[in-house]
Scaffold this active site. Sequence first.
Site, PDB file in Angstrom:
ATOM      1  N   CYS A   1      24.970 -50.314  13.072  1.00 63.12           N
ATOM      2  CA  CYS A   1      25.249 -48.969  12.561  1.00 63.12           C
ATOM      3  C   CYS A   1      23.959 -48.170  12.419  1.00 63.12           C
ATOM      4  O   CYS A   1      23.238 -48.306  11.424  1.00 63.12           O
ATOM      5  CB  CYS A   1      25.972 -49.079  11.214  1.00 63.12           C
ATOM      6  SG  CYS A   1      26.368 -47.478  10.494  1.00 63.12           S
TER       7      CYS A   1
ATOM      8  N   CYS B   1      23.804 -45.820   9.431  1.00 66.91           N
ATOM      9  CA  CYS B   1      23.590 -46.485   8.131  1.00 66.91           C
ATOM     10  C   CYS B   1      22.140 -46.933   7.986  1.00 66.91           C
ATOM     11  O   CYS B   1      21.546 -46.788   6.927  1.00 66.91           O
ATOM     12  CB  CYS B   1      24.450 -47.742   7.977  1.00 66.91           C
ATOM     13  SG  CYS B   1      26.150 -47.605   8.482  1.00 66.91           S
ATOM     14  N   ASP B   2      21.587 -47.516   9.034  1.00 62.21           N
ATOM     15  CA  ASP B   2      20.317 -48.245   8.897  1.00 62.21           C
ATOM     16  C   ASP B   2      19.127 -47.593   9.601  1.00 62.21           C
ATOM     17  O   ASP B   2      17.997 -48.054   9.437  1.00 62.21           O
ATOM     18  CB  ASP B   2      20.485 -49.676   9.458  1.00 62.21           C
ATOM     19  CG  ASP B   2      21.601 -50.437   8.750  1.00 62.21           C
ATOM     20  OD1 ASP B   2      21.807 -50.172   7.548  1.00 62.21           O
ATOM     21  OD2 ASP B   2      22.251 -51.282   9.388  1.00 62.21           O
TER      22      ASP B   2
END
Length: 307
Positions: free
Chosen positions: A136, A139-140
């Site tokens: 992701c 997200c990261d």
Amino acid sequence: MGNTENIYDIGIIGGGTAGMTAAIYGQRAGKKTVIIEGSTFGGQITSSPNVENYPGIASVSGSEFSMNLLDQATKLGAETVMEEVTGIRDEGKLKVIETAGKEYQCRSVILATGVTHRHLGVPNEERLTGAGVSYCATCDGMFFRGRDVAVVGGGSTALQDAEFLSNYCRKVYLIHRRDEFRGEDSIVKRLEGKENVEFVLSTTVKEIIGKTSVERLILNNKKTGKEYKLEVSGVFIAVGQIPRNEAFEDVVKLDGSGFILAAEDCVTSHPGIFAAGDCRTKEVRQLTTAAADGAVAALAACKYIAE
Ligand code: NAP
């Protein structure tokens, strides 16, 4: 046949963000709900080290976010069970959720089964997940500011991930197994114009190397047969998502990829059965959209029960 439990107003299959949000909304509407989860309450987000894109929460770990959701749902009275659902039977007013040993009679059902990211299946991928291996980028990606990273895949997700990461990272290698992308041409054109993005085509990842976090990849150029190392501190794997809806294909219509056909109203082809979150046909699969679906599906289920 196993035991028959009490009748639930809403039976929720899947204990990720969509399912647990549905339980919160259901319980708050005075409905008796049960969440049936096969493996981990919290779903995909539990593996994200830090969530920074959920409105109103600047930063929280995925596991803490999930625990809070579960706590909120159960304190409101939602029941939880850890069982793998094997199918749903429609008995008119009641839908019966079947698991290996039990049956749950429900007035309505919400399918919130999520998706799993397809893995590459290469050495060290599992061990280094959360330590440089990510599924992701949104997200990261922020954790790799100023670093060199690789994105693997040739679909729209990989292209979008590469574009997103190019805003933070020093260098983004986009590794694809063919020499043509499957994803949108317009993004490919934009990426071609980016100085810090390099396409690595007709190439597969053979191995991910790193002691405690990702240090490099071993790549294989399919045209030349040559193997070589690529130094990166992160690898974002975007090789497609796999829905898990085989158990329900007899009761709700799925699209060609196995996603449950349902629009923003979360209504499926089967009256009384709703679909929420990543498991349904949709464009944006994010924590926020999963939560939104949970609310929409729960309120739709409440309306269905009242009719
Ligand atoms: P996808 O379109 O299925 O693409 C997966 C990519 O991964 C393909 O390029 C595929 O290669 C590659 N791949 C699959 N297995 C692999 C393996 N084992 N090793 C190496 N590469 C592998 O998946 P997606 O990009 O996640 O997109 C999913 C759906 O969402 C698509 O319908 C997409 O259009 C849609 N989407 C839309 C948007 C948007 O903004 N409209 C954004 C993201 C996604 P091949 O090409 O060689 O098969």
